[in-house]
Motif scaffolding. Structure first.
Motif, PDB file in Angstrom:
ATOM      1  N   THR A 480     -23.715  -9.267   4.480  1.00 34.60           N
ATOM      2  CA  THR A 480     -24.760 -10.119   4.016  1.00 34.60           C
ATOM      3  C   THR A 480     -25.680  -9.292   3.215  1.00 34.60           C
ATOM      4  O   THR A 480     -26.193  -8.360   3.590  1.00 34.60           O
ATOM      5  CB  THR A 480     -25.331 -11.043   5.150  1.00 34.60           C
ATOM      6  OG1 THR A 480     -26.006 -10.286   5.918  1.00 34.60           O
ATOM      7  CG2 THR A 480     -24.396 -11.677   5.861  1.00 34.60           C
ATOM      8  N   ASP A 482     -28.045  -9.702  -0.886  1.00 35.61           N
ATOM      9  CA  ASP A 482     -28.294  -9.966  -2.267  1.00 35.61           C
ATOM     10  C   ASP A 482     -28.135  -8.604  -2.687  1.00 35.61           C
ATOM     11  O   ASP A 482     -27.616  -8.214  -3.901  1.00 35.61           O
ATOM     12  CB  ASP A 482     -29.565 -10.520  -2.756  1.00 35.61           C
ATOM     13  CG  ASP A 482     -29.337 -12.057  -2.706  1.00 35.61           C
ATOM     14  OD1 ASP A 482     -28.379 -12.577  -2.402  1.00 35.61           O
ATOM     15  OD2 ASP A 482     -30.426 -12.751  -2.693  1.00 35.61           O
ATOM     16  N   ALA A 521     -21.986 -12.211   1.643  1.00 35.06           N
ATOM     17  CA  ALA A 521     -22.676 -13.458   1.539  1.00 35.06           C
ATOM     18  C   ALA A 521     -24.165 -13.273   0.951  1.00 35.06           C
ATOM     19  O   ALA A 521     -24.628 -12.414   1.457  1.00 35.06           O
ATOM     20  CB  ALA A 521     -22.744 -14.255   2.929  1.00 35.06           C
ATOM     21  N   ASP A 524     -28.744 -16.447   0.837  1.00 29.11           N
ATOM     22  CA  ASP A 524     -28.725 -18.043   0.619  1.00 29.11           C
ATOM     23  C   ASP A 524     -28.215 -18.857   2.101  1.00 29.11           C
ATOM     24  O   ASP A 524     -27.212 -18.762   2.296  1.00 29.11           O
ATOM     25  CB  ASP A 524     -27.909 -18.337  -0.352  1.00 29.11           C
ATOM     26  CG  ASP A 524     -28.174 -19.723  -0.725  1.00 29.11           C
ATOM     27  OD1 ASP A 524     -27.577 -20.644   0.079  1.00 29.11           O
ATOM     28  OD2 ASP A 524     -28.424 -20.227  -1.926  1.00 29.11           O
ATOM     29  N   ALA A 526     -27.364 -21.838   2.737  1.00 31.27           N
ATOM     30  CA  ALA A 526     -26.453 -22.888   2.516  1.00 31.27           C
ATOM     31  C   ALA A 526     -25.013 -22.210   2.299  1.00 31.27           C
ATOM     32  O   ALA A 526     -24.073 -22.539   2.830  1.00 31.27           O
ATOM     33  CB  ALA A 526     -26.794 -23.725   1.393  1.00 31.27           C
ATOM     34  N   LYS A 527     -25.045 -21.170   1.404  1.00 29.69           N
ATOM     35  CA  LYS A 527     -23.961 -20.575   1.101  1.00 29.69           C
ATOM     36  C   LYS A 527     -23.335 -19.848   2.287  1.00 29.69           C
ATOM     37  O   LYS A 527     -21.969 -19.777   2.475  1.00 29.69           O
ATOM     38  CB  LYS A 527     -24.216 -19.571  -0.273  1.00 29.69           C
ATOM     39  CG  LYS A 527     -24.362 -20.281  -1.425  1.00 29.69           C
ATOM     40  CD  LYS A 527     -24.390 -19.471  -2.599  1.00 29.69           C
ATOM     41  CE  LYS A 527     -24.751 -20.092  -3.922  1.00 29.69           C
ATOM     42  NZ  LYS A 527     -25.021 -19.114  -4.858  1.00 29.69           N
ATOM     43  N   ARG A 529     -23.839 -20.536   5.362  1.00 32.08           N
ATOM     44  CA  ARG A 529     -23.167 -21.701   6.130  1.00 32.08           C
ATOM     45  C   ARG A 529     -21.696 -22.152   5.816  1.00 32.08           C
ATOM     46  O   ARG A 529     -20.757 -22.240   6.621  1.00 32.08           O
ATOM     47  CB  ARG A 529     -24.035 -22.934   6.214  1.00 32.08           C
ATOM     48  CG  ARG A 529     -23.538 -24.026   7.138  1.00 32.08           C
ATOM     49  CD  ARG A 529     -24.226 -25.486   6.805  1.00 32.08           C
ATOM     50  NE  ARG A 529     -25.625 -25.335   6.970  1.00 32.08           N
ATOM     51  CZ  ARG A 529     -25.951 -25.495   8.120  1.00 32.08           C
ATOM     52  NH1 ARG A 529     -25.453 -25.569   9.512  1.00 32.08           N
ATOM     53  NH2 ARG A 529     -27.485 -25.398   8.503  1.00 32.08           N
ATOM     54  N   GLY A 530     -21.457 -22.119   4.490  1.00 32.62           N
ATOM     55  CA  GLY A 530     -20.304 -22.366   4.025  1.00 32.62           C
ATOM     56  C   GLY A 530     -19.220 -21.294   4.230  1.00 32.62           C
ATOM     57  O   GLY A 530     -18.020 -21.706   4.716  1.00 32.62           O
ATOM     58  N   ILE A 531     -19.493 -20.079   4.208  1.00 36.24           N
ATOM     59  CA  ILE A 531     -18.653 -18.835   4.708  1.00 36.24           C
ATOM     60  C   ILE A 531     -18.411 -18.972   6.038  1.00 36.24           C
ATOM     61  O   ILE A 531     -17.501 -18.731   6.335  1.00 36.24           O
ATOM     62  CB  ILE A 531     -19.533 -17.847   4.001  1.00 36.24           C
ATOM     63  CG1 ILE A 531     -19.658 -17.718   2.540  1.00 36.24           C
ATOM     64  CG2 ILE A 531     -18.488 -16.289   4.620  1.00 36.24           C
ATOM     65  CD1 ILE A 531     -20.186 -16.441   2.057  1.00 36.24           C
TER      66      ILE A 531
END
Length: 698
Positions: A480, A482, A521, A524, A526-527, A529-531
């Motif tokens: 995780t 950026d 990841a 972010d 929301a992103k 969470r999707g991963i």
């Protein structure tokens, strides 16, 4: 190999049992797609054969392939057919009995026929057990009255099957010989009527297969699942039919893959665990409790020992069970104990090249006549070594009759006719005794063990062709942040290459788990969470690095907290400290620190044992040893420290820089120095604990 219907018949050699269902009668069980029907009571052999014939005809009309199993021996010990029919062809034996057996619901000629067969053999026997009041010529009433008939007491299958009785006994407790004599004629007729194929006498083809079964292979399951209102014989066919029909085609083929033999064999012999698994059905691994990571209230800084103990007490296996061939089992975790199918060595054999005789040999000179012939591995001597004689014997050869001791060839003087040597030599010298390594029916490997190449040799030597193992733990690896970029790709301002992802992936693979690449990841929520949602569908456990603390961009901690299972452990250790843990859709998540050295140390100390337990294995404690330091260090009390270290000139050197971002120190090191929570003032020559990386499984 695919079959639609499984028919299991519990046969009987006795007379008509009447209208009401009774034990020791004939019962038939039918199952399809893992579901068995209520067993059918068949009062005598005539009724049974008529019912079986009609059943097979109906199945053929319905275009269903049938495996029909019968619980009596399809053949006799090697050599019987040659005497009886002049041929080793098992079907010739079937036809011989079909031509001569006279059978009615109230009487049959099996005892007289056995006496006639005994007359074909020298001595007395091999059949015994006259169940009639009148005497029958050449049929002994007791087994110990037999002698010199030349037949083995059991087939190879009965030797392997614990508790199986020989086919020669016709009456009394455990008699199965009558079932065979009265069953083979029916098999002969069924085979011809349906062009059936017979296992293991020939490769299976067509739509009807006849196989030999023994419900006692599932005796433990039968004992605990039998309803009070069901007769044991009925429940046996019910359970075995259901178990066979629940097997996958590959699992069934695994049972069928045995050498073609004229003696016949028992379907599933040596594969009882696979049958048992099918009989009891899939056992789903229990989910972890929501509070499995929660420390007691009031705990803030957690000692390493406390954290490890908490994981050990609260984690359990989350994997399923599968059967794999021996050749594919290395590195897998045993789901059940392994029981030796055959003793090792199976027979007593020579440990050296030399000369075998009946020992012991007292002190002094010994002269023995050299008997003609020799015994070699795979080529046993078929005669008996006479008293006072010696026989040439090679390493690994079965000891012939009359031999229990071997003199090493270098210690003997040999001519064409004599062997001379000096005693003393104890009885049993230079001999490997039968079962001295492993005994059939005894446990040789424990559940939870990760199988090594040596374990495969152990299993193979004991006749194990497949293992029940845990399915591989699927471990998702997620980085995780950026700031991370895959090594070799262009970087922007403030970005660094991702070191944790390849390191953790390689470590997890080295531990024997299946790596699932979840990528990286961004910062972010929301992103992320999707991963995690996607990862929970692919993985049994997820390991992340970075975002494991309580900062603004530590979204991993924030998401886990929303699940109500979040635990942020402040471990009293260096490097490491923050570890975030929780459950995401019931899948455990381990959030490791982002600094590579801290991630490495936390993975070795915490993730390794936790993953092994989740995979169904045993908790692995690293094995270190005491060595002398060649460094100086002052350590404060309160935290356990792990220093990158290596052995140099017999002493332990440490990497000169302790920062957890210095990745090169992990490559330089061959292990870790572990310093407990006490204050230390270490000087060169002081004893310290060194744990090699190999002890952590890497």
């Amino acid at each position: 190999m695919n079959f639609d219907t499984f028919l299991i018949v519990d046969w009987s050699g006795g007379n008509d049992r009447g209208l009401a269902p009774k034990k020791d009668a004939i019962w038939a069980g039918v199952a399809r797609k893992g579901k068995a029907e209520e067993p059918v009571y068949l009062r005598n052999r005539q009724v049974a054969e008529e019912w079986i014939t009609a059943f097979l005809s109906d199945e053929r009309k319905a275009k269903r392939r049938v495996m029909a199993g019968f619980d009596f021996a399809f053949g006799y010990p090697a050599g019987f057919g040659k005497v009886l029919t002049g041929s080793d062809d098992p079907f010739a034996i079937w036809d011989w009995f079909a031509d001569r057996v006279e059978d009615s619901p109230k009487a049959n000629n099996r005892f007289d026929l056995a006496g006639e067969i005994n007359a074909m053999f020298p001595g007395a026997g091999p059949f015994w057990g006259n169940g009639l009041k009148r005497d029958i010529k050449r049929l002994p009433r007791k087994g110990n009255s037999r002698r010199g008939h030349g037949m083995p007491e059991k087939r190879a299958a009965e030797e392997m099957a614990k508790g199986a009785f020989p086919v020669w006994q016709l009456a009394g407790a455990g008699a199965v010989g009558s079932q065979v004599i009265m069953g083979l004629p029916m098999l002969s007729r069924l085979r011809k009527a349906f062009d059936a194929f017979v296992w293991p006498f020939e490769p299976l083809s067509g739509d009807i297969a006849l196989v030999e079964v023994w419900p006692s292979l599932l005796s433990k399951v039968i004992a605990v699942t039998q309803p009070d209102d069901r007769i044991k014989d009925a429940h046996q066919v019910f359970t075995l039919a259901q178990a066979l029909s629940a097997l996958s085609p590959a699992e069934l083929q695994n049972l069928l893959d045995v050498p073609i033999t004229a003696e016949g064999s028992i379907l599933g012999l040596g594969q009882e665990k696979l049958l048992t698994k099918a009989a009891v059905g899939p056992v789903a691994a229990p989910p972890l409790r929501n509070d499995c990571f929660a420390l007691p209230p009031g705990v803030d800084w957690t000692p390493v020992a406390t954290a490890l103990r908490h994981l050990r007490e609260n984690l359990s296996a989350t994997t399923d069970v599968e059967t794999v061939p021996l050749a594919e089992a290395a590195g897998r975790i045993l789901a059940t104990d392994v029981i030796a199918a055959r003793s090792h060595p199976p027979t007593s054999n020579a440990a050296v090249d030399g000369y075998g005789f009946a020992g012991p040999a007292e002190e002094g000179d010994h002269i023995m006549s050299l008997q003609s012939g020799r015994a070699a591995a795979g080529h046993p001597f078929k005669g008996k070594v006479k008293a006072g004689h010696a026989l040439r014997i090679l390493t690994g050869a079965d000891l012939p009759k009359g031999v229990d001791t071997v003199i090493l060839q270098e210690d003997a003087h040999v001519t064409d006719k004599r062997v001379t040597f000096q005693g003393p030599l104890r009885q049993g010298a230079n001999v490997r005794q039968a079962a001295e390594d492993m005994r059939a029916g005894k446990r040789i490997l424990r559940a939870g063990r990760r199988l090594t190449p040596a374990d495969l040799a152990t299993g193979a030597s004991a006749g194990i062709g497949a293992f029940e193992v845990q399915t591989q733990l699927r471990v998702g690896i997620l980085s995780t942040g950026d700031e991370l970029v895959t090594a070799g790709q262009p970087t922007g301002a403030g970005q660094i290459f991702d070191a944790n992802h390849p390191m953790l992936s390689a470590i997890v693979a080295a531990w024997g788990h299946k790596v699932v690449d979840l990528g990286r990841a961004p910062d972010d929520k929301a992103k992320l969470r999707g991963i995690l949602d996607d990862g929970a569908g692919q993985c049994d456990v997820i390991i992340t690095s970075g975002g494991a603390s309580a900062g603004d961009e530590d979204h991993m901690s924030s998401l886990l907290e929303d699940t109500g299972t979040f635990a942020l452990w402040r471990i009293a250790m260096k490097p490491g400290r923050p570890m975030a843990m929780g459950l995401w859709q019931d899948k455990p998540v381990f959030g490791l620190p982002g600094n590579p050295v801290a991630a490495l140390v936390c993975a070795l100390v915490f993730a390794r044992p936790a993953l092994e337990v989740l995979a169904g294995g045993r908790w692995p404690a690293p094995e270190g040893f005491t060595a002398r330091a060649n460094f100086t260090k002052k350590k404060k009390a309160g935290r356990r420290e792990y220093l990158r270290a290596r052995i140099s000139n017999g002493r332990v050197a440490i990497f000169p820089f302790e920062g957890s971002g210095r990745v090169s120190g992990a490559s330089w090191a061959t292990g870790l120095v572990e310093l407990d929570e006490r204050a230390r003032d270490i000087k060169p020559g002081d004893p310290i604990r060194f744990i090699p990386f190999s002890s952590f499984g890497i």
